[in-house]
Structures are given as C-alpha cells and as structure tokens.
Design a protein around this motif. Structure first.
Motif, short mmCIF file in Angstrom:
data_model
loop_
_atom_site.label_atom_id
_atom_site.label_comp_id
_atom_site.label_asym_id
_atom_site.label_seq_id
_atom_site.Cartn_x
_atom_site.Cartn_y
_atom_site.Cartn_z
N TYR A 68 0.84 -1.20 0.00
CA TYR A 68 0.00 0.00 0.00
C TYR A 68 0.87 1.26 0.00
N GLU A 69 1.97 1.19 0.73
CA GLU A 69 2.88 2.34 0.75
C GLU A 69 3.38 2.66 -0.66
N LYS A 70 3.70 1.63 -1.44
CA LYS A 70 4.19 1.85 -2.80
C LYS A 70 3.09 2.42 -3.69
N LEU A 71 1.87 1.91 -3.55
CA LEU A 71 0.76 2.44 -4.34
C LEU A 71 0.57 3.93 -4.08
N TRP A 72 0.53 4.31 -2.82
CA TRP A 72 0.36 5.72 -2.46
C TRP A 72 1.56 6.53 -2.96
N GLU A 73 2.77 6.02 -2.76
CA GLU A 73 3.97 6.74 -3.17
C GLU A 73 3.98 6.97 -4.67
N ASP A 74 3.56 5.96 -5.46
CA ASP A 74 3.54 6.11 -6.91
C ASP A 74 2.51 7.13 -7.36
N CYS A 75 1.59 7.46 -6.47
CA CYS A 75 0.60 8.51 -6.76
C CYS A 75 0.95 9.83 -6.09
N GLY A 76 2.19 9.90 -5.55
CA GLY A 76 2.65 11.13 -4.91
C GLY A 76 2.02 11.38 -3.56
N ARG A 77 1.64 10.31 -2.86
CA ARG A 77 0.96 10.44 -1.57
C ARG A 77 1.69 9.64 -0.49
N ASP A 78 1.26 9.89 0.75
CA ASP A 78 1.82 9.19 1.92
C ASP A 78 0.71 8.33 2.51
N PHE A 79 0.87 7.02 2.38
CA PHE A 79 -0.15 6.09 2.86
C PHE A 79 -0.46 6.30 4.33
N HIS A 80 0.58 6.44 5.16
CA HIS A 80 0.36 6.50 6.61
C HIS A 80 -0.23 7.83 7.06
N ALA A 81 -0.18 8.84 6.18
CA ALA A 81 -0.83 10.11 6.50
C ALA A 81 -2.34 10.02 6.26
N GLU A 82 -2.78 9.01 5.52
CA GLU A 82 -4.19 8.91 5.14
C GLU A 82 -4.89 7.68 5.70
N VAL A 83 -4.12 6.67 6.08
CA VAL A 83 -4.69 5.44 6.65
C VAL A 83 -3.98 5.13 7.95
N ASP A 84 -4.74 4.95 9.00
CA ASP A 84 -4.18 4.69 10.34
C ASP A 84 -4.16 3.19 10.58
#
Length: 507
Positions: A68-84
């Motif tokens: 999930y971290e890679k998916l968010w990162e590839d979209c320019g986002r931070d997974f842990h900032a949006e999912v707890d």
C-alpha cells in the motif's frame, strides 16, 4: 463522460483492485471513470452500517504494508498520512475443542513458546517450516506477485525453483513433514483458506504467508477496510477521476478485437480505448464480453472455484466488557480438519460440524459500535453453488445460523440475548451482490495450475486495450494480491502521453 480522447479510461468495479487501478491510471495521466453497481466503494471490502454497528463485509486485516505504501507513493501520496494502521498482537488465537489454544504473533521466541506449549518436540520442525516459508516468500512473493505473468515463459522460467521447493506438494503436506502434532499442522497450513484455497490441494508456496506475518506483522486499518477504500476513492477524485455508483455494466464493447468502451444496463454507452475490469474474471468473460476465444463459458465453468462463505454479522448491546479473553480475531477449529475440507471443496456437502473465523473489531476500534456495545462477524467456509447438489440457502439460512450460534456459544456465552442488529450473507448473496460465479468467496481457487500464467491474465487476449485486475486474475485473491494486480497493470499500460504518441505514430 463520453469521449474518444486517447487518455480516457474506464474501470469496471470499485473494489480495492479497481480503485488501485484507477489510482495508477490517474497517476499516469488518464482521465478515469470508475463504475460500480453498489452504493459505496470497496466491493468485497465495503461495509454496511445498521443500528450504529459498522459491519466490514469482507477483509478485516492488512498485511504487507509496503504494498500500500508503494501504491500511495507512486501517486505522490503518503499512505500513513491517510490510513491509520494499528498493529495486532496477537494476530489471532486458534481454539480447539479440547480447550487448547495457540496465539499467533510476530515475535519468534513467543511463537516457539506457543509451539512448545502444545508439542515441545515440534519446535525444531517449526523452525524448519519458517525457513521453508522464507524461501517461498523470496520466490513466490518477491519474484512473482507484482510482475506480469501473461507470457508462458514468465512461468516456465521459475519452474526449476518451484521444483526445488516442492511446489507440487500441498501446504498441508509440507506442514505434515515438519510437525507431528495435528493441531500445529492445522495452525501452519490453514492460511490459504483466507484466499479461497483448500490446504490439502493448494501449493506449498502459500507457506510464504507465515513469513509475511512474521516479517511485516498483521494490522487493522482504523475505520475498517472501508476507510482504506474511501481514502483510495478520494485520491481518484483528486486526480480528476469520476466514480459513478449504482451503475451496472452490461457489456464491454469492442470493434475489430479492440475495446472501445462499455454499455450500461440503462442503455447508456461510454467510450474509451482502455477498459479495466475489476469484476470477477469469470463474470467478465461469461457475461460482459461477446466473441470470446480463449476464456469460453465452458472453460470458465471447468475451473476449480474457491469455497463459498456463510457470514453472520451481528451487534451486541452492552457487552464491551464481557468475554475479556476474546480478542480481535479468533479461529474456532472444528472437530475435523481434513474431513471438513473434503466436504467443503470436494464433496460439496454442507457438514454438521464447522470451523469459524470470528472477528471482534470493537476491541481495537470503538467506532464500529455504539459506546459499550460490540460488533462481530462469524464466518464459516461452506461449499460454493457449483457442486452437483448445491445447498438451497433460502431454506438453510436460518437453520445454519442457529448451528453457528451453537458453536459461538462456547466462545461468547449468552450472546444471543444481547443482539441488537444482524445481517447474514450466504453464497447466494455473494453471487447476487458481487456477481461472483457459483457464489464463490474468492473467485478461482489458487491451485498451482490455476496460478500465474494459468490464471486469467491481467492483459486480456480477447480484446486489445482490455485489462483485468482483482481476485480472479494474477496474482490472486487477498487484499495484497488485488492491490498488486493493479501494480501489474501499471507495468503493462504506458503513460497516457506515451500512448497518444504511439497512436499517432501508428497512424
């Protein structure tokens, strides 16, 4: 949207695989429209709220966070900032009818202590099983999961390593070769049931799950998997994509063996040169796509399908402090293991006995229930509807729920008098709600000859510009699998600007 622009794309289904696909396409510059027949996103990972209880309908845990971290990162986002994510410890507890228990956790010494408590002489065998698991993780997960497998050579070249790892043996056979205690054999081999596989027949490569749990832990997404799906949908919209709910796709349209868009049940047509189906692969090929060559209705019917699921969701009033020894996940093992598996997967027989997976998220996430209350679900693997004499669930639903209640009474005594809300889903509901062939819980069963190249491919042979993601295609079911299917898609589909240049060059 009704556009023939080269950067338009349609995703059928807003399940986790479809949302991940939409995110990746949006990051590549496509204008994405996601269509789903349900009233909210998430597909099998969606939820229903009733009387203040939020029932997560499908997956309940998050493993391999880096997917999930890679998916968010590839979209320019931070997974842990949006999912707890909340780590679970223990991951789950297995309870047998003789009163013995096994607490699965991440710490190796603690796990060895659990093994020793049940069967001291099996500790060395457990250590060997962990090494088996790690080797299979390197080959099966790192080496294959997020890589395209639509060319036969992609599978052929890993066969020597599969042979060295005895991938022809089942995971239960591997567990038998390492430990003697029957309870431990079950504890080390049951994991394929979480993705619809029969431990007596699926490849021992699935022992890699034990390594995944040990290396990366088991987590719960606060707000449930629905919260994760909602975060994914928000990204799609922020990328400029649309998500249209309550929309049933009746057909994938093609011209000269190339996808041109879709038709909706309302009669509306949407055009796009790129179509991604997150609908079940079996449903996609048997109901949405005319003129099939490879995945004919007969071939789809000949596959072995995952088992069905009977799931009872219920809320209880004023019980939050009751049953203090019952944690977030409990597996209640029935009196039989192999015999029950044969009844479910081979004979298609609804047995009198059962094993249950019990989810109690309210001990971790108070938002799932009113204050002081509990939210539960109890899941029983059952035969799918494709067997010779399928179960008539309209007649059996209430009776089977009462039998489930009899088993649950041993875990949470007196619970029925506290029930304030309840819902049940049977294989017939999975067939009707998710358009899952035969009401199977996890699409095509992950046997070795139904995996990798042998599974419906992420890039369809039936129409240029048509792709598949989700549980029914490579790499398979389970949340990491369906998210990874979108990563495979991302490797197959060029950026929108590149695709436009290729089209101009071809013309």
């Amino acid at each position: 949207m009704d556009s023939t622009a080269d950067n338009s794309a349609i995703v059928i289904g807003a399940g986790l695989g479809g949302l991940a696909a939409a995110m990746r396409l949006g990051a590549k510059g496509y204008r994405v429209t996601v269509l789903d027949r349900l009233d909210q996103v998430g597909g099998r990972g969606s939820s229903i709220t009733k009387a203040g209880h939020r029932f997560d309908l499908g997956p309940t845990i998050v493993t391999v966070p880096q997917v999930y971290e890679k998916l968010w990162e590839d979209c320019g986002r931070d997974f842990h900032a949006e999912v707890d994510l909340c780590p679970l410890d223990p991951f789950y507890q297995i309870r047998w009818q003789d009163g013995s228990t096994f607490n699965a956790c991440q710490n190796t010494a603690a796990m060895e202590a659990e093994v020793a408590r049940l069967s001291p002489h099996d500790v060395p065998g457990y250590r060997r099983f962990l090494k088996d698991s790690q080797r299979r993780y390197v080959v099966g997960f790192e080496g294959m999961v997020a890589k395209p497998m639509h060319r036969a050579w992609d599978t052929i070249k890993v066969l020597p390593e599969f042979a060295r790892l005895r991938a022809d043996r089942s995971i239960l056979a591997l567990a038998r070769s390492r430990v003697r205690d029957e309870r431990l054999r079950m504890a080390l081999s049951f994991h394929p049931l979480f993705i619809g596989g029969d431990p007596m027949n699926v490849t021992s490569m699935y022992a890699l799950v034990s390594y995944l749990e040990k290396a990366f832990g088991v987590h719960y997404a606060m707000g449930g998997v629905q919260a994760m799906a909602d975060a994914m949908a928000a990204i799609v919209r922020q990328q400029g994509g649309q998500i249209r709910l309550g929309q049933t796709v009746s057909a994938i349209n093609t011209t000269n063996a190339a996808a041109t868009g879709v038709s909706l049940a309302t009669g509306e047509g949407l055009r796009a040169p790129l179509v991604v189906s997150n609908a079940d692969a079996g449903h996609t090929y048997t109901n949405m796509l005319p003129g099939k060559r490879r995945w004919t209705r007969r071939k789809v019917a000949s596959r072995r399908w995952s088992m069905g699921l009977f799931v009872w969701y219920f809320g209880t009033r004023g019980t939050r402090l009751m049953w203090p020894d019952v944690g977030h996940h409990t597996i209640m093992a029935g009196p039989r293991y192999e015999g029950l598996l044969r009844d479910i997967f081979i004979r298609g027989h609804l047995a009198e006995d059962m094993s249950l997976y019990v989810h109690r998220p309210s001990v971790t996430d108070p938002s799932v229930a009113p204050e002081g209350d509990d939210t539960f679900y109890a899941l029983s693997p059952v035969p799918h509807l494709g067997h010779e004499s399928p179960v008539d669930w309209a007649a059996e639903r209430d009776c089977y729920r009462d039998r489930v209640a009899g088993v649950l009474q041993r875990l949470i005594p007196g619970f029925r008098q506290h029930i304030s809300a309840e819902i049940t889903l049977t294989p017939e509901d999975f067939r009707d709600r998710y358009l899952s062939p035969y009401g199977s819980g996890f699409s095509i069963e992950p046997r070795i000859l139904q995996s990798a190249w042998f599974r419906p491919h992420n890039v369809s042979e039936e129409a240029k510009g048509l792709y598949l993601v989700g549980a029914g295609t490579h790499p398979g079911a389970g949340v990491p699998g369906v998210i990874s299917s979108a990563e495979v898609l991302g490797r197959l589909v060029p950026d929108a600007a590149v695709a436009a240049q290729m089209k101009v060059a071809a013309e």
